[in-house]
Design a protein around this motif. Structure first.
Motif, PDB file in Angstrom:
ATOM      1  N   GLY A 160      -0.436  13.113  19.087  1.00 41.97           N
ATOM      2  CA  GLY A 160      -1.727  13.791  18.910  1.00 41.97           C
ATOM      3  C   GLY A 160      -2.873  12.808  18.741  1.00 41.97           C
ATOM      4  N   GLY A 161      -2.543  11.520  18.705  1.00 46.61           N
ATOM      5  CA  GLY A 161      -3.613  10.521  18.754  1.00 46.61           C
ATOM      6  C   GLY A 161      -3.973   9.872  17.429  1.00 46.61           C
ATOM      7  N   ASP A 162      -3.598  10.470  16.306  1.00 47.75           N
ATOM      8  CA  ASP A 162      -3.915   9.848  15.023  1.00 47.75           C
ATOM      9  C   ASP A 162      -3.051   8.606  14.810  1.00 47.75           C
ATOM     10  OD1 ASP A 162      -5.943  11.202  13.520  1.00 47.75           O
ATOM     11  OD2 ASP A 162      -4.660  12.970  13.673  1.00 47.75           O
ATOM     12  N   GLY A 163      -3.419   7.844  13.798  1.00 54.98           N
ATOM     13  CA  GLY A 163      -2.608   6.684  13.507  1.00 54.98           C
ATOM     14  C   GLY A 163      -2.888   6.152  12.125  1.00 54.98           C
ATOM     15  N   PHE A 164      -2.048   5.237  11.662  1.00 57.00           N
ATOM     16  CA  PHE A 164      -2.299   4.561  10.389  1.00 57.00           C
ATOM     17  C   PHE A 164      -1.773   3.144  10.486  1.00 57.00           C
ATOM     18  CE2 PHE A 164       1.726   6.772   9.998  1.00 57.00           C
ATOM     19  CZ  PHE A 164       2.570   5.872   9.377  1.00 57.00           C
ATOM     20  N   VAL A 165      -2.099   2.347   9.485  1.00 59.02           N
ATOM     21  CA  VAL A 165      -1.856   0.904   9.560  1.00 59.02           C
ATOM     22  C   VAL A 165      -0.945   0.459   8.420  1.00 59.02           C
ATOM     23  CG1 VAL A 165      -2.997  -1.352   9.343  1.00 59.02           C
ATOM     24  CG2 VAL A 165      -4.045   0.435  10.741  1.00 59.02           C
ATOM     25  N   GLU A 166      -0.039  -0.450   8.722  1.00 56.37           N
ATOM     26  CA  GLU A 166       0.752  -1.112   7.677  1.00 56.37           C
ATOM     27  C   GLU A 166       0.358  -2.580   7.640  1.00 56.37           C
ATOM     28  OE1 GLU A 166       5.015  -1.244   8.241  1.00 56.37           O
ATOM     29  OE2 GLU A 166       5.300  -2.411   6.399  1.00 56.37           O
ATOM     30  N   LYS A 167       0.076  -3.044   6.430  1.00 58.97           N
ATOM     31  CA  LYS A 167      -0.244  -4.463   6.240  1.00 58.97           C
ATOM     32  C   LYS A 167       0.816  -5.067   5.331  1.00 58.97           C
ATOM     33  CE  LYS A 167      -3.860  -7.424   4.191  1.00 58.97           C
ATOM     34  NZ  LYS A 167      -5.240  -7.480   3.691  1.00 58.97           N
ATOM     35  N   HIS A 168       1.363  -6.161   5.745  1.00 60.41           N
ATOM     36  CA  HIS A 168       2.271  -6.893   4.868  1.00 60.41           C
ATOM     37  C   HIS A 168       1.466  -7.998   4.208  1.00 60.41           C
ATOM     38  CE1 HIS A 168       5.485  -9.415   3.371  1.00 60.41           C
ATOM     39  NE2 HIS A 168       6.254  -8.351   3.456  1.00 60.41           N
ATOM     40  N   THR A 169       1.479  -8.006   2.871  1.00 57.37           N
ATOM     41  CA  THR A 169       0.654  -8.996   2.173  1.00 57.37           C
ATOM     42  C   THR A 169       1.433  -9.655   1.036  1.00 57.37           C
ATOM     43  OG1 THR A 169      -1.415  -9.333   0.936  1.00 57.37           O
ATOM     44  CG2 THR A 169      -0.306  -7.235   0.615  1.00 57.37           C
ATOM     45  N   SER A 170       1.051 -10.867   0.717  1.00 52.57           N
ATOM     46  CA  SER A 170       1.636 -11.516  -0.466  1.00 52.57           C
ATOM     47  C   SER A 170       0.703 -11.358  -1.666  1.00 52.57           C
ATOM     48  CB  SER A 170       1.883 -13.008  -0.181  1.00 52.57           C
ATOM     49  OG  SER A 170       0.649 -13.637   0.100  1.00 52.57           O
ATOM     50  N   SER A 171      -0.401 -10.630  -1.478  1.00 52.58           N
ATOM     51  CA  SER A 171      -1.378 -10.492  -2.555  1.00 52.58           C
ATOM     52  C   SER A 171      -0.964  -9.421  -3.567  1.00 52.58           C
ATOM     53  CB  SER A 171      -2.753 -10.139  -1.971  1.00 52.58           C
ATOM     54  OG  SER A 171      -3.622  -9.743  -3.015  1.00 52.58           O
ATOM     55  N   ALA A 172      -0.563  -9.874  -4.758  1.00 51.62           N
ATOM     56  CA  ALA A 172      -0.192  -8.928  -5.823  1.00 51.62           C
ATOM     57  C   ALA A 172      -1.414  -8.111  -6.236  1.00 51.62           C
ATOM     58  CB  ALA A 172       0.365  -9.690  -7.025  1.00 51.62           C
ATOM     59  N   LEU A 173      -2.596  -8.693  -6.115  1.00 53.37           N
ATOM     60  CA  LEU A 173      -3.820  -7.976  -6.490  1.00 53.37           C
ATOM     61  C   LEU A 173      -4.091  -6.819  -5.535  1.00 53.37           C
ATOM     62  CD1 LEU A 173      -6.441  -7.648  -8.082  1.00 53.37           C
ATOM     63  CD2 LEU A 173      -7.489  -9.281  -6.501  1.00 53.37           C
ATOM     64  N   GLU A 174      -3.937  -7.074  -4.249  1.00 54.08           N
ATOM     65  CA  GLU A 174      -4.192  -5.995  -3.283  1.00 54.08           C
ATOM     66  C   GLU A 174      -3.179  -4.864  -3.496  1.00 54.08           C
ATOM     67  OE1 GLU A 174      -4.448  -7.180   0.865  1.00 54.08           O
ATOM     68  OE2 GLU A 174      -5.925  -5.596   1.182  1.00 54.08           O
TER      69      GLU A 174
ATOM     70  N   LEU B 129     -12.322  -2.912   3.464  1.00 50.82           N
ATOM     71  CA  LEU B 129     -10.884  -3.158   3.435  1.00 50.82           C
ATOM     72  C   LEU B 129     -10.650  -4.602   2.994  1.00 50.82           C
ATOM     73  CD1 LEU B 129      -9.441  -3.905   6.940  1.00 50.82           C
ATOM     74  CD2 LEU B 129     -11.837  -3.299   6.689  1.00 50.82           C
ATOM     75  N   ASP B 130      -9.376  -4.965   2.855  1.00 43.91           N
ATOM     76  CA  ASP B 130      -8.992  -6.343   2.559  1.00 43.91           C
ATOM     77  C   ASP B 130      -9.408  -6.745   1.127  1.00 43.91           C
ATOM     78  OD1 ASP B 130      -8.254  -8.946   2.613  1.00 43.91           O
ATOM     79  OD2 ASP B 130      -9.412  -9.502   4.385  1.00 43.91           O
ATOM     80  N   PHE B 131      -8.535  -6.450   0.178  1.00 47.78           N
ATOM     81  CA  PHE B 131      -8.915  -6.603  -1.238  1.00 47.78           C
ATOM     82  C   PHE B 131      -8.256  -7.794  -1.925  1.00 47.78           C
ATOM     83  CE2 PHE B 131      -8.976  -1.941  -0.251  1.00 47.78           C
ATOM     84  CZ  PHE B 131     -10.349  -1.886  -0.053  1.00 47.78           C
ATOM     85  N   ALA B 132      -7.788  -8.740  -1.146  1.00 48.26           N
ATOM     86  CA  ALA B 132      -7.057  -9.869  -1.735  1.00 48.26           C
ATOM     87  C   ALA B 132      -7.946 -10.744  -2.619  1.00 48.26           C
ATOM     88  CB  ALA B 132      -6.431 -10.707  -0.618  1.00 48.26           C
ATOM     89  N   LEU B 133      -9.258 -10.714  -2.396  1.00 46.63           N
ATOM     90  CA  LEU B 133     -10.146 -11.602  -3.160  1.00 46.63           C
ATOM     91  C   LEU B 133     -10.983 -10.866  -4.207  1.00 46.63           C
ATOM     92  CD1 LEU B 133     -11.436 -14.033  -0.367  1.00 46.63           C
ATOM     93  CD2 LEU B 133      -9.509 -14.326  -1.926  1.00 46.63           C
ATOM     94  N   VAL B 134     -10.726  -9.582  -4.403  1.00 42.78           N
ATOM     95  CA  VAL B 134     -11.521  -8.808  -5.366  1.00 42.78           C
ATOM     96  C   VAL B 134     -11.478  -9.482  -6.745  1.00 42.78           C
ATOM     97  CG1 VAL B 134     -11.555  -6.638  -6.674  1.00 42.78           C
ATOM     98  CG2 VAL B 134     -11.352  -6.592  -4.185  1.00 42.78           C
ATOM     99  N   GLY B 135     -12.626  -9.566  -7.396  1.00 38.82           N
ATOM    100  CA  GLY B 135     -12.667 -10.179  -8.728  1.00 38.82           C
ATOM    101  C   GLY B 135     -14.085 -10.202  -9.254  1.00 38.82           C
ATOM    102  N   ASP B 136     -14.234 -10.672 -10.470  1.00 39.26           N
ATOM    103  CA  ASP B 136     -15.573 -10.780 -11.050  1.00 39.26           C
ATOM    104  C   ASP B 136     -16.345 -11.888 -10.337  1.00 39.26           C
ATOM    105  OD1 ASP B 136     -15.636  -8.807 -13.077  1.00 39.26           O
ATOM    106  OD2 ASP B 136     -14.222 -10.005 -14.231  1.00 39.26           O
ATOM    107  N   ASN B 137     -17.653 -11.680 -10.262  1.00 39.72           N
ATOM    108  CA  ASN B 137     -18.503 -12.725  -9.695  1.00 39.72           C
ATOM    109  C   ASN B 137     -19.946 -12.474 -10.103  1.00 39.72           C
ATOM    110  OD1 ASN B 137     -19.066 -15.069  -8.243  1.00 39.72           O
ATOM    111  ND2 ASN B 137     -17.751 -14.456  -6.537  1.00 39.72           N
ATOM    112  N   GLN B 138     -20.784 -13.492  -9.937  1.00 41.62           N
ATOM    113  CA  GLN B 138     -22.180 -13.325 -10.350  1.00 41.62           C
ATOM    114  C   GLN B 138     -22.871 -12.319  -9.424  1.00 41.62           C
ATOM    115  OE1 GLN B 138     -23.329 -17.395 -10.146  1.00 41.62           O
ATOM    116  NE2 GLN B 138     -23.256 -17.455  -7.930  1.00 41.62           N
TER     117      GLN B 138
END
Ligand code: ATP
Ligand code: MG
Length: 319
Positions: free
Chosen positions: A55-69, A215-224
């Motif tokens: 039917g055309g829909d789809g989704f994505v799988e990401k393999h990551t080593s980021s415990a934060l993500e 997307l892509d939350f491996a670097l999320v963190g506090d910052n100025q």
């Protein structure tokens, strides 16, 4: 290039969740194909796969080593299960689990328009500033609810001072004193959650609504404040159009945060300076990194003084 189809329980769960269906529903589990997805240049990303549904829909799988993500994905899934409404700017996760072979498997909705800066992001300065603010507040809430350990704010000034003090022109232009003055100017504005890798490849459009989604939350963190716009600060040196984009983006961000635009712009430039240093040093070109960092420090000083073309004085609002 097609990867061998790996359609296991987790992938089926993700498909069902995409349709908001219960576990007994058969239809959404019909995965027509699994393909390797281009991308995944980050340090923590392994494979990226696109699951095409009938039917055309789809989704994505990401393999990551980021415990934060992974932690952020789990937190979002838990919030959804508890009936909390999802932050619309944060990519929707469908399932997430540790991979017995190492790292984590994250399943997520498929976004549109990622990386298409020429297609639609021009003109979206205000929307982007608003999305960044919404995202920051959402991450703050998730941290509180789930006790997330975010990355601490990087020591931008310490890093720059160490790297530049020893560099060739370090003494002539009194870089230590200039950095101390910049640090003092920004000191009254506390760190807050940031995406930290906000640029075209990490921004898409939600299917249907068309709103901006990160997307892509491996670097999320506090910052100025302003640090999230470090990629866009490069625009100050690129073209009038890029420069105007950065100025409008940061003007709106300043309004939303209730702090001067000069502080937001200087925060972006200082973050860009530190990132340039790190990036070029990693590439074996520390002198290029020092040179770029100095240019961003100049731009940060100009932003604080509000003396760039088209800029408002520190403390003024608006584009
Ligand atoms: N949900 C998605 N929908 C559409 N495309 C996606 C999706 N997730 C990833 N992609 C594509 O894959 C690319 C890389 O994904 P992502 O940004 O998550 O990994 P990365 O940059 O390698 O990250 P990391 O820094 O986490 O290691 C994206 O720029 C995009 O082109
Ligand atoms: Mg990315």
């Amino acid at each position: 290039m097609s990867a061998p189809p790996v359609i296991d329980t987790l992938a089926r769960d993700a498909a069902r969740r995409l349709f908001g269906a219960g576990p007994e529903t058969e239809a959404p589990a019909r995965i027509a194909a699994v393909e390797a997805l281009a991308g995944g240049t980050g340090a923590s990303t392994g494979a990226l796969r696109l699951y095409r549904l009938e039917g055309g829909d789809g989704f994505v799988e990401k393999h990551t080593s980021s415990a934060l993500e992974y932690a952020l994905a789990r937190a979002q899934l838990a919030d959804t299960a508890a009936g909390l409404s999802r932050c619309p700017v944060m990519l929707r996760f469908l399932a997430a689990a540790p991979d017995p072979a190492g790292g984590y498997r994250l399943f997520m909705e498929r976004l549109e328009g990622i990386g298409d800066n020429n297609g639609w992001l021009w003109g979206a300065e205000v929307a982007l500033a608003e999305a960044a603010e919404t995202f920051s507040q959402a991450i703050a809430g998730m941290r509180q609810r789930h006790g997330l350990a975010l990355r601490p704010a990087p020591d931008v000034f310490g890093r720059l001072a160490r790297a530049l003090a020893g560099s060739e022109s370090g003494k002539e232009d009194q870089i230590g004193g200039r950095l101390a003055a910049l640090q003092a100017a920004l000191a009254g504005y506390p760190s807050r959650p940031a995406h930290n890798d906000l640029f075209w490849p990490n921004i898409g459009r939600a299917p249907g609504s068309g709103g901006l989604v990160f997307l892509d939350f491996a670097l999320v963190g506090d910052n100025q404040p302003g640090a999230d716009f470090h990629h866009f600060a490069k625009g100050l040196k690129k073209s009038a159009q890029h420069r105007a984009f950065f100025l409008a983006l940061t003007a709106r961000a300043a309004d939303l945060a209730g702090i001067p635009a000069g502080i937001i712009r200087a925060g972006a430039c200082m973050s860009a300076a530190a990132r340039a240093l790190t990036r070029e040093t990693r590439r074996g070109r520390p002198e290029a990194g020092q040179h770029q960092a100095r240019r961003f420090i100049d731009l940060a000083e100009a932003a604080l003084q509000g003396d760039g073309p088209g800029e408002k004085k520190n403390g003024e609002r608006g584009a």
